[in-house]
Design an enzyme around this catalytic site. Sequence first.
Site, short mmCIF file in Angstrom:
data_model
loop_
_atom_site.label_atom_id
_atom_site.label_comp_id
_atom_site.label_asym_id
_atom_site.label_seq_id
_atom_site.Cartn_x
_atom_site.Cartn_y
_atom_site.Cartn_z
N HIS A 51 24.70 -9.57 -35.60
CA HIS A 51 23.83 -8.40 -35.61
C HIS A 51 22.86 -8.46 -34.45
O HIS A 51 22.74 -9.50 -33.77
CB HIS A 51 23.05 -8.30 -36.94
CG HIS A 51 22.18 -9.47 -37.20
ND1 HIS A 51 22.52 -10.48 -38.07
CD2 HIS A 51 20.98 -9.82 -36.69
CE1 HIS A 51 21.57 -11.39 -38.09
NE2 HIS A 51 20.62 -11.02 -37.24
C1 T46 Z 1 18.53 -13.45 -37.31
C2 T46 Z 1 19.25 -14.73 -37.45
C3 T46 Z 1 18.90 -15.74 -36.40
C4 T46 Z 1 15.65 -12.12 -46.60
O1 T46 Z 1 15.57 -11.71 -47.78
N1 T46 Z 1 14.50 -12.35 -45.89
C5 T46 Z 1 14.53 -12.81 -44.60
O2 T46 Z 1 13.46 -13.02 -43.99
C6 T46 Z 1 15.80 -13.00 -43.98
C7 T46 Z 1 15.88 -13.49 -42.55
C8 T46 Z 1 16.95 -12.75 -44.70
N2 T46 Z 1 16.86 -12.32 -45.98
C9 T46 Z 1 18.11 -12.09 -46.76
C10 T46 Z 1 19.00 -10.99 -46.23
C11 T46 Z 1 20.38 -11.45 -46.62
O3 T46 Z 1 20.64 -11.04 -47.97
O4 T46 Z 1 18.89 -13.29 -46.68
C12 T46 Z 1 20.27 -12.98 -46.62
C13 T46 Z 1 20.94 -13.63 -45.42
O5 T46 Z 1 20.49 -12.97 -44.23
P1 T46 Z 1 21.46 -12.72 -43.00
O6 T46 Z 1 22.84 -12.54 -43.44
O7 T46 Z 1 20.84 -11.63 -42.14
O8 T46 Z 1 21.35 -14.14 -42.25
P2 T46 Z 1 21.83 -14.52 -40.77
O9 T46 Z 1 21.83 -15.99 -40.69
O10 T46 Z 1 23.08 -13.80 -40.40
O11 T46 Z 1 20.67 -13.94 -39.81
C14 T46 Z 1 19.37 -14.46 -39.86
C15 T46 Z 1 18.35 -13.34 -39.81
O12 T46 Z 1 18.60 -12.41 -40.86
C16 T46 Z 1 18.35 -12.59 -38.50
O13 T46 Z 1 17.21 -11.79 -38.38
O14 T46 Z 1 18.22 -13.03 -36.20
O15 T46 Z 1 19.14 -15.33 -38.75
#
Ligand code: T46
Length: 138
Positions: A51
């Site tokens: 993303h």
């Molecule tokens: C990024 C990279 C480096 C939350 O509830 N609160 C939060 O602050 C974050 C970051 C995530 N979440 C929830 C949203 C999803 O249900 O945690 C779950 C996993 O998040 P996501 O799939 O977006 O995780 P990554 O590792 O793909 O991405 C994360 C960050 O979301 C993003 O901003 O830049 O790490």
Amino acid sequence: MKLINCSLIEFKKIGSEKGYLTPIESNNDIPFEIKRIYYIYDVPNVRRGFHSHKDLEQVLIAIKGKVKILIKNGEKEEIVTLEKPNEGLYIGPMVWREMYDFSKDCVLLVLASELYDESDYIRDYNKYLEMSNKYFSN
Ligand code: T46
């Protein structure tokens, strides 16, 4: 680094016979005020990310272990290996990111400029290409 809105930041590493300490101050050591921190750990052999953010600025630091970060803006791409607790990767707006090859012990700390807001994410790559073309051509 060749990618717009990305840079590597080297933090202080204060060492003594007691070990090392790295301080990070909002607006001083990183170019924004920290409103949120989170960390990613115990990651199996998967790729995360896929993303971009519209406005969010973040700094990623492998405070333990090693991880690769693919960053791209639609035209150019770069792979950065993070493995030093005193080195951060700044990722500004409209940069696509994927994190992979996490070492078993990796703890990836992320400092963010805003609270969590799902509406700031662009998770569809075609939509991202369309938006980033406009953003970077201005
Ligand atoms: C990024 C990279 C480096 C939350 O509830 N609160 C939060 O602050 C974050 C970051 C995530 N979440 C929830 C949203 C999803 O249900 O945690 C779950 C996993 O998040 P996501 O799939 O977006 O995780 P990554 O590792 O793909 O991405 C994360 C960050 O979301 C993003 O901003 O830049 O790490």
